[in-house]
Design a protein around this motif. Structure first.
Motif, PDB file in Angstrom:
ATOM      1  N   PHE A   1     -31.837  31.537  19.877  1.00 53.40           N
ATOM      2  CA  PHE A   1     -31.288  32.825  19.458  1.00 53.40           C
ATOM      3  C   PHE A   1     -32.425  33.753  19.044  1.00 53.40           C
ATOM      4  O   PHE A   1     -32.444  34.940  19.395  1.00 53.40           O
ATOM      5  CB  PHE A   1     -30.327  32.636  18.273  1.00 53.40           C
ATOM      6  CG  PHE A   1     -28.901  32.324  18.650  1.00 53.40           C
ATOM      7  CD1 PHE A   1     -27.903  33.275  18.504  1.00 53.40           C
ATOM      8  CD2 PHE A   1     -28.542  31.081  19.139  1.00 53.40           C
ATOM      9  CE1 PHE A   1     -26.587  33.004  18.829  1.00 53.40           C
ATOM     10  CE2 PHE A   1     -27.234  30.784  19.465  1.00 53.40           C
ATOM     11  CZ  PHE A   1     -26.249  31.751  19.319  1.00 53.40           C
TER      12      PHE A   1
ATOM     13  N   VAL B   1     -32.086  35.232  12.581  1.00 52.10           N
ATOM     14  CA  VAL B   1     -31.084  35.602  13.581  1.00 52.10           C
ATOM     15  C   VAL B   1     -30.257  36.767  13.029  1.00 52.10           C
ATOM     16  O   VAL B   1     -29.809  36.740  11.880  1.00 52.10           O
ATOM     17  CB  VAL B   1     -30.155  34.420  13.914  1.00 52.10           C
ATOM     18  CG1 VAL B   1     -29.037  34.862  14.860  1.00 52.10           C
ATOM     19  CG2 VAL B   1     -30.956  33.279  14.526  1.00 52.10           C
TER      20      VAL B   1
ATOM     21  N   ALA C   1     -20.358  30.997  18.192  1.00 52.47           N
ATOM     22  CA  ALA C   1     -21.544  30.125  18.066  1.00 52.47           C
ATOM     23  C   ALA C   1     -21.359  29.068  16.984  1.00 52.47           C
ATOM     24  O   ALA C   1     -22.252  28.832  16.177  1.00 52.47           O
ATOM     25  CB  ALA C   1     -22.789  30.962  17.792  1.00 52.47           C
TER      26      ALA C   1
ATOM     27  N   HIS D   1     -25.796  25.744   4.679  1.00 53.07           N
ATOM     28  CA  HIS D   1     -25.405  26.913   5.465  1.00 53.07           C
ATOM     29  C   HIS D   1     -24.882  28.064   4.614  1.00 53.07           C
ATOM     30  O   HIS D   1     -24.315  29.023   5.154  1.00 53.07           O
ATOM     31  CB  HIS D   1     -24.366  26.507   6.512  1.00 53.07           C
ATOM     32  CG  HIS D   1     -24.877  25.541   7.524  1.00 53.07           C
ATOM     33  ND1 HIS D   1     -26.140  25.638   8.047  1.00 53.07           N
ATOM     34  CD2 HIS D   1     -24.307  24.455   8.104  1.00 53.07           C
ATOM     35  CE1 HIS D   1     -26.334  24.644   8.907  1.00 53.07           C
ATOM     36  NE2 HIS D   1     -25.241  23.914   8.955  1.00 53.07           N
TER      37      HIS D   1
ATOM     38  N   MET E   1     -29.006  30.195  10.356  1.00 53.50           N
ATOM     39  CA  MET E   1     -29.356  31.310  11.231  1.00 53.50           C
ATOM     40  C   MET E   1     -30.033  32.428  10.454  1.00 53.50           C
ATOM     41  O   MET E   1     -31.078  32.952  10.864  1.00 53.50           O
ATOM     42  CB  MET E   1     -28.106  31.821  11.942  1.00 53.50           C
ATOM     43  CG  MET E   1     -27.590  30.890  13.028  1.00 53.50           C
ATOM     44  SD  MET E   1     -26.260  31.672  13.968  1.00 53.50           S
ATOM     45  CE  MET E   1     -26.234  30.626  15.432  1.00 53.50           C
TER      46      MET E   1
ATOM     47  N   ALA F   1     -25.737  36.977  16.661  1.00 51.39           N
ATOM     48  CA  ALA F   1     -24.666  36.002  16.468  1.00 51.39           C
ATOM     49  C   ALA F   1     -23.506  36.692  15.762  1.00 51.39           C
ATOM     50  O   ALA F   1     -23.612  37.072  14.595  1.00 51.39           O
ATOM     51  CB  ALA F   1     -25.155  34.814  15.648  1.00 51.39           C
TER      52      ALA F   1
ATOM     53  N   ALA G   1     -23.892  25.411  16.927  1.00 53.50           N
ATOM     54  CA  ALA G   1     -25.288  25.604  17.312  1.00 53.50           C
ATOM     55  C   ALA G   1     -26.199  24.766  16.429  1.00 53.50           C
ATOM     56  O   ALA G   1     -26.120  24.841  15.200  1.00 53.50           O
ATOM     57  CB  ALA G   1     -25.658  27.079  17.193  1.00 53.50           C
ATOM     58  N   ASP G   2     -27.062  23.960  17.054  1.00 48.72           N
ATOM     59  CA  ASP G   2     -27.999  23.148  16.280  1.00 48.72           C
ATOM     60  C   ASP G   2     -29.322  23.904  16.102  1.00 48.72           C
ATOM     61  O   ASP G   2     -29.472  25.058  16.531  1.00 48.72           O
ATOM     62  CB  ASP G   2     -28.213  21.781  16.933  1.00 48.72           C
ATOM     63  CG  ASP G   2     -28.798  21.869  18.342  1.00 48.72           C
ATOM     64  OD1 ASP G   2     -29.434  22.904  18.678  1.00 48.72           O
ATOM     65  OD2 ASP G   2     -28.634  20.907  19.112  1.00 48.72           O
ATOM     66  N   LYS G   3     -30.315  23.249  15.468  1.00 48.52           N
ATOM     67  CA  LYS G   3     -31.569  23.924  15.149  1.00 48.52           C
ATOM     68  C   LYS G   3     -32.288  24.423  16.399  1.00 48.52           C
ATOM     69  O   LYS G   3     -32.844  25.536  16.407  1.00 48.52           O
ATOM     70  CB  LYS G   3     -32.478  22.992  14.359  1.00 48.52           C
ATOM     71  CG  LYS G   3     -32.015  22.730  12.939  1.00 48.52           C
ATOM     72  CD  LYS G   3     -32.997  21.827  12.192  1.00 48.52           C
ATOM     73  CE  LYS G   3     -32.548  21.579  10.762  1.00 48.52           C
ATOM     74  NZ  LYS G   3     -33.493  20.688  10.036  1.00 48.52           N
TER      75      LYS G   3
ATOM     76  N   ASP H   1     -20.958  23.119  21.471  1.00 52.41           N
ATOM     77  CA  ASP H   1     -22.402  23.016  21.703  1.00 52.41           C
ATOM     78  C   ASP H   1     -22.746  22.995  23.185  1.00 52.41           C
ATOM     79  O   ASP H   1     -23.787  23.535  23.593  1.00 52.41           O
ATOM     80  CB  ASP H   1     -22.995  21.805  20.976  1.00 52.41           C
ATOM     81  CG  ASP H   1     -22.301  20.497  21.279  1.00 52.41           C
ATOM     82  OD1 ASP H   1     -21.164  20.517  21.805  1.00 52.41           O
ATOM     83  OD2 ASP H   1     -22.872  19.434  20.959  1.00 52.41           O
TER      84      ASP H   1
ATOM     85  N   ILE I   1     -30.545  27.475  17.641  1.00 46.78           N
ATOM     86  CA  ILE I   1     -30.812  28.609  16.760  1.00 46.78           C
ATOM     87  C   ILE I   1     -32.196  29.193  17.061  1.00 46.78           C
ATOM     88  O   ILE I   1     -32.387  30.411  17.058  1.00 46.78           O
ATOM     89  CB  ILE I   1     -30.677  28.179  15.288  1.00 46.78           C
ATOM     90  CG1 ILE I   1     -29.212  27.856  14.975  1.00 46.78           C
ATOM     91  CG2 ILE I   1     -31.182  29.274  14.349  1.00 46.78           C
ATOM     92  CD1 ILE I   1     -28.995  27.211  13.620  1.00 46.78           C
TER      93      ILE I   1
END
Length: 533
Positions: A368, A415, A357, A445, A410, A375, A360-362, A325, A365
């Motif tokens: 992005f 993304v 990646a 996820h 994502m 990604a 990656a947190d919110k 991160d 994201i």
């Protein structure tokens, strides 16, 4: 399936594939497809099929767009396929036995090159030291890359052949070297592979990918990863009866060099940090095991900015490898700085990438989306190392482990995703990767089969630089390139996609017994590059 068309490629010649099931949302009832001049010339039902120079009876097989592996290391993959694969060893003793058995068949002056050991799966997680490797290899030089390929075990003989390594960052007297020290010994070890050997293993790796329905790969090279000769030689094999190869050269401020080498982008494995397996990924909270602290960051915000600005000015796609991160935050801050300098619209137009990646947190994201970043991710990472009791939990704790590799989050906000294997870090296994994305350890996820398949097929084409012009690839549609794979499927096909996960939720996960499709044929722009019969 009749294979009478294998040599049909001359201008104007045509091949009709009939009697199949086609993953073609625009023509959902299609059972036949005509290929002419490397393009899809017709789609429809068998009864309406036009005449053709050759006919292939599919016998009910499934036809889909071919896969793209958006992050590979072809030479390393070939060396593993033909050499010392340590992914199955489960103790230091098993590793030493594997080295001894492999080394016994090599000349006395050879370098023993192996890959794939993962100490997080061992009860005794202390790897063998240099002297033990010396004895196992009967004095030969030994280089054994860890599963992440961001660190390696070295014998005394190999370390002695690179005396500068002892004063290089990342050296450790245990023989487990990381960071710059790893790059030193890696260059020495891979330099022992002859030009002829290298070409042979590259062909073997590309042929293996084709046998799995892969029609294109993104090769990630660069200083510390592969040599320029390796990179250029591999690009020369692209499309010659093998999958197409698109080269990513990861050298900071190396736009001119990337162009000279024939790369399509100045990115890929341009390292902002290392890897979780080697505890060198740059994380905001210290690792829970070992003494590596928070890992290491290899670039600054200003360096990221300057590299991206140079890429924009040269009209070349850029990007970075970022796993932890902290590393992702650094890269995203660099994107922000670049946007302020060249303008957000110009930056977004380049469709720049971040590889991996994983953490990656919110908020990240969201950035992005803001910067239009692709990604490039590897679902098998979660399958192999996510969840309770696995390597990510050892390194990060269960909560952070479950938040890693956020494919679904994502995808849910738009993304652009491109899936790959990072082979040999994980094997080339496209359907397995699709299943891994569908079966993420964290339900938040997970993705649908269709979305995950798109990320591993059309997503790989769209992740290429805009000027490469592959927007028509990755679909079965009139006028699109005839790049597809034919599959034997042992499960039900729903909505054009095979069922990949067990009906019983308790059976889902890394050991899911549901059979995956088996590739029968792979076609690239009308040319057969793999045929099982």
């Amino acid at each position: 399936m009749g294979m009478t068309d294998a040599s049909v490629r001359e201008a104007g010649r045509s091949v009709l594939y009939r009697g199949g099931r086609f993953y073609c949302p625009a023509e959902p009832t299609a059972t036949a497809m005509l290929v002419r001049d490397g393009l899809i010339a017709w789609l429809g039902v068998d009864a309406d099929a036009p005449a053709a120079d050759a006919v292939v009876d599919l016998g009910g097989a499934l036809v889909t767009p071919a896969f793209v592996d958006a992050h590979v290391h072809v030479t390393d993959t070939g060396l593993v396929l033909s050499g010392l694969d340590l992914s199955g060893v489960r103790s230091p003793g098993e590793l030493l036995a594997a080295v001894a058995g492999f080394a016994a068949g090599l000349p006395a002056d050879a370098v023993v090159i192996g890959h794939g050991w993962d100490e997080s799966t061992w009860s005794d997680q202390v790897p063998p030291g240099p002297a033990e490797l010396d004895r196992a290899a009967a004095g030969r030089r030994v280089y054994l890359s860890q599963a992440s390929v961001h660190s390696a075990l070295c014998s005394s003989a190999l370390l002695a052949a690179a005396p500068a390594v002892r004063t290089t960052e990342g050296f450790d007297g245990s023989g487990w070297v990381r960071e710059a020290a790893h790059h030193v010994v890696r260059e020495l070890a891979l330099g022992s592979v002859s030009v002829a050997q290298r070409a042979a293993v590259q062909r073997a790796a590309l042929g293996h990918a084709a046998s799995l329905g892969v029609a294109a790969v993104h090769e990630c090279g660069g200083p510390g990863t592969s040599s320029e000769a390796d990179f250029v030689g591999l690009l020369g094999l692209s499309g010659a009866g093998l999958p197409e190869v698109y080269g990513y050269w990861g050298e900071l401020m190396g736009v001119a060099r990337a162009r000279e080498l024939g790369a399509v982008a100045a990115g890929g494995d341009l390292y902002a940090d290392g890897a979780l397996g080697s505890r060198t990924a740059h994380v905001s909270q210290a690792y829970l095991d070992g003494d590596r602290g928070c890992g290491a960051g290899f670039v600054s915000v200003d360096q990221v900015r300057d590299h991206l600005v140079e890429c924009v000015g040269s009209g070349l796609q850029g990007g970075f490898h970022a796993i932890g991160d902290e590393a992702i935050a650094t890269v995203l801050s660099g994107f922000g700085a670049a946007a302020r300098e060249v303008g957000l619209a110009r930056l977004r137009a380049g469709r720049h990438r971040i590889e991996h990646a994983e953490l990656a947190d919110k908020a990240m994201i969201g950035r992005f989306v803001e910067f239009g970043i692709v990604a490039s991710m590897q679902p098998a990472f979660d399958r192999l190392w996510g969840g309770a009791g696995r390597m990510y939990e050892q390194r990060l704790g269960l909560a952070r482990s479950l938040d890693s590799n956020p494919f679904g989050a994502m995808h849910g906000v738009g993304v652009a995703l491109a899936f790959g294997s990072d082979s040999p870090v994980t094997p080339v296994d496209p359907w397995g990767s699709v299943r891994a994305a569908v079966s993420h350890f964290n339900p938040v996820h997970r993705m649908s089969v269709r979305a995950a398949f798109a990320a591993h097929s059309r997503g790989g084409w769209r992740a290429l630089p805009p000027e490469v012009g592959r927007v028509m690839d990755g679909v079965l549609a009139l006028g699109a390139p005839a790049t597809f794979a034919v599959w034997d499927v042992a499960t039900e096909v729903v909505g054009g996609m095979p069922v990949l996960v067990a009906e019983d939720p308790d059976l889902r996960g890394p050991a899911d017994p549901t059979p995956l499709p088996v590739c029968r044929r792979t076609v690239s722009r009308g040319q057969v590059i793999f045929d099982r019969e």
